[in-house]
Design an enzyme around this catalytic site. Structure first.
Site, PDB file in Angstrom:
ATOM      1  N   ASP A  16       0.828  -1.210   0.000  1.00  0.00           N
ATOM      2  CA  ASP A  16       0.000   0.000   0.000  1.00  0.00           C
ATOM      3  C   ASP A  16       0.864   1.263   0.000  1.00  0.00           C
ATOM      4  O   ASP A  16       1.982   1.258   0.519  1.00  0.00           O
ATOM      5  CB  ASP A  16      -0.901  -0.027   1.255  1.00  0.00           C
ATOM      6  CG  ASP A  16      -2.045   0.970   1.153  1.00  0.00           C
ATOM      7  OD1 ASP A  16      -2.301   1.491   0.041  1.00  0.00           O
ATOM      8  OD2 ASP A  16      -2.682   1.231   2.183  1.00  0.00           O
ATOM      9  N   ASN A  64     -10.347  -2.637  -6.822  1.00  0.00           N
ATOM     10  CA  ASN A  64      -9.459  -1.691  -7.526  1.00  0.00           C
ATOM     11  C   ASN A  64      -9.947  -1.301  -8.930  1.00  0.00           C
ATOM     12  O   ASN A  64      -9.497  -0.308  -9.492  1.00  0.00           O
ATOM     13  CB  ASN A  64      -8.031  -2.235  -7.616  1.00  0.00           C
ATOM     14  CG  ASN A  64      -7.253  -2.122  -6.315  1.00  0.00           C
ATOM     15  OD1 ASN A  64      -6.312  -2.858  -6.065  1.00  0.00           O
ATOM     16  ND2 ASN A  64      -7.649  -1.183  -5.455  1.00  0.00           N
ATOM     17  N   ARG A  67     -11.070   2.350  -9.591  1.00  0.00           N
ATOM     18  CA  ARG A  67     -10.151   3.500  -9.747  1.00  0.00           C
ATOM     19  C   ARG A  67     -10.303   4.104 -11.138  1.00  0.00           C
ATOM     20  O   ARG A  67     -10.933   3.511 -12.008  1.00  0.00           O
ATOM     21  CB  ARG A  67      -8.717   3.017  -9.521  1.00  0.00           C
ATOM     22  CG  ARG A  67      -8.568   2.557  -8.085  1.00  0.00           C
ATOM     23  CD  ARG A  67      -7.160   2.375  -7.714  1.00  0.00           C
ATOM     24  NE  ARG A  67      -7.107   2.140  -6.280  1.00  0.00           N
ATOM     25  CZ  ARG A  67      -6.023   2.197  -5.561  1.00  0.00           C
ATOM     26  NH1 ARG A  67      -4.875   2.480  -6.132  1.00  0.00           N
ATOM     27  NH2 ARG A  67      -6.048   1.982  -4.262  1.00  0.00           N
TER      28      ARG A  67
HETATM   29  C1  FPP Z   1      -1.690   0.361  -3.376  1.00  0.00           C
HETATM   30  O1  FPP Z   1      -1.224   1.678  -3.433  1.00  0.00           O
HETATM   31  C2  FPP Z   1      -1.193  -0.394  -4.464  1.00  0.00           C
HETATM   32  C3  FPP Z   1      -1.932  -0.961  -5.458  1.00  0.00           C
HETATM   33  C4  FPP Z   1      -3.387  -0.838  -5.608  1.00  0.00           C
HETATM   34  C5  FPP Z   1      -1.284  -1.714  -6.508  1.00  0.00           C
HETATM   35  C6  FPP Z   1      -0.069  -2.467  -6.078  1.00  0.00           C
HETATM   36  C7  FPP Z   1       0.744  -2.594  -7.262  1.00  0.00           C
HETATM   37  C8  FPP Z   1       2.086  -2.635  -7.312  1.00  0.00           C
HETATM   38  C9  FPP Z   1       3.002  -2.683  -6.171  1.00  0.00           C
HETATM   39  C10 FPP Z   1       2.738  -2.600  -8.608  1.00  0.00           C
HETATM   40  C11 FPP Z   1       2.412  -3.661  -9.512  1.00  0.00           C
HETATM   41  C12 FPP Z   1       2.383  -5.004  -8.942  1.00  0.00           C
HETATM   42  C13 FPP Z   1       2.548  -6.075  -9.683  1.00  0.00           C
HETATM   43  C14 FPP Z   1       2.350  -7.454  -9.136  1.00  0.00           C
HETATM   44  C15 FPP Z   1       2.946  -5.940 -11.081  1.00  0.00           C
HETATM   45  P1  FPP Z   1      -2.307   2.806  -3.539  1.00  0.00           P
HETATM   46  O2  FPP Z   1      -2.464   3.180  -4.958  1.00  0.00           O
HETATM   47  O3  FPP Z   1      -3.572   2.328  -2.877  1.00  0.00           O
HETATM   48  O4  FPP Z   1      -1.638   3.937  -2.731  1.00  0.00           O
HETATM   49  P2  FPP Z   1      -2.403   5.036  -1.878  1.00  0.00           P
HETATM   50  O5  FPP Z   1      -3.111   4.299  -0.773  1.00  0.00           O
HETATM   51  O6  FPP Z   1      -1.285   5.886  -1.397  1.00  0.00           O
HETATM   52  O7  FPP Z   1      -3.330   5.746  -2.791  1.00  0.00           O
END
Ligand code: FPP
Length: 244
Positions: A16, A64, A67
């Site tokens: 996250d 997700n 989004r």
């Molecule tokens: C949460 O950060 C992250 C995600 C929804 C996606 C996780 C993806 C990756 C680490 C990269 C790709 C992974 C793979 C397996 C290719 P957020 O966007 O919710 O962050 P925030 O809470 O700060 O908005």
């Protein structure tokens, strides 16, 4: 880590904070995912080198999809590239990869890459790496129960899966995406939020939780060592029985 330190057999991570990490740098959210993805590749090697046998990461939840279109498109592009690179690292690390979640919602080429990656890594046993994509624990449980009802209707449920008429945990677990994988010992969530967000609700029943403030792109070996040290400082109990 101290001499008595024990490495968890299975670590689960909620990745996250990519968005907030990017925002702090006045960059678009997608940039945070790119750096988060690079960090995942790096940390997967670090975690393997520590002797951890099982790693499960939450990359994309069933929620997700809500989004922005741009962000989802960017993530799909990242998955495309990552799944291909993962074939190479699976081979190099002798790592068996499994995607948990429902892949049927992804475009066909991503589904094909998933099948290829799982197939080409199925005989490896040095590490077991689960990537949760279009994953939601309630969805997993409902899909599992649906599969069980289908088998029950077809008369395929083994009688030894029941005790005094009650379904045993072992039989139910065979219908989960994580069938055959031991439950996580340690669950880490980065970026300060303290909730499970529909991740492995069944499997985390006895797991130790570690919530860290750093966002995923900044979660490196030093933070991992701190999380493992915290895990080691706890008395693990399974239903009141202390782990030996
Ligand atoms: C949460 O950060 C992250 C995600 C929804 C996606 C996780 C993806 C990756 C680490 C990269 C790709 C992974 C793979 C397996 C290719 P957020 O966007 O919710 O962050 P925030 O809470 O700060 O908005």
């Amino acid at each position: 880590m101290g001499a008595e330190s024990k490495v968890p057999q299975h670590i689960a991570i909620i990745l996250d904070g990519n968005g907030r990490w990017a925002k702090q740098r006045r960059m678009p959210r997608g940039y945070g995912h790119i750096i988060g993805c690079q960090n995942l590749e790096h940390m997967c090697n670090v975690i393997k080198d520590k002797g951890v046998k099982y790693l499960t990461v939450y990359a994309f939840s069933t929620e997700n999809w809500k989004r922005s279109r741009d962000e989802v498109e960017g993530l799909l592009k990242l998955f495309r590239q990552y799944l291909k690179r993962c074939m190479r690292s699976a081979k190099k690390n002798k790592m068996k990869v499994r995607i948990i979640g429902d892949p049927s919602a992804f475009p066909q080429d991503i589904q094909d890459s998933i099948r290829l990656l799982e197939d080409c890594s199925k005989d490896y046993d040095q590490m077991f790496y689960q990537i949760a994509m279009n994953y939601g624990s309630r969805d997993e449980i409902l899909r599992g129960v649906t599969g069980m009802i289908e088998d029950a209707r077809a008369g395929k449920l083994p009688p030894e899966g029941f005790e005094n008429g009650k379904l045993k945990e072992e039989l139910f677990e065979r219908y989960l995406d994580t069938a055959g994988i031991p439950d996580p010992d340690l669950m880490i969530r980065t970026s300060g939020e303290q909730r499970l967000s529909n991740f492995l609700l069944w499997q985390l029943a006895y797991t130790e939780f570690c919530f860290v403030d750093v966002p995923w792109p900044d979660f490196h070996e030093e933070e991992l060592d701190k999380a493992i040290a915290q895990y080691n400082s706890r008395d693990r109990r399974f239903g009141g029985v202390k782990e030996e």
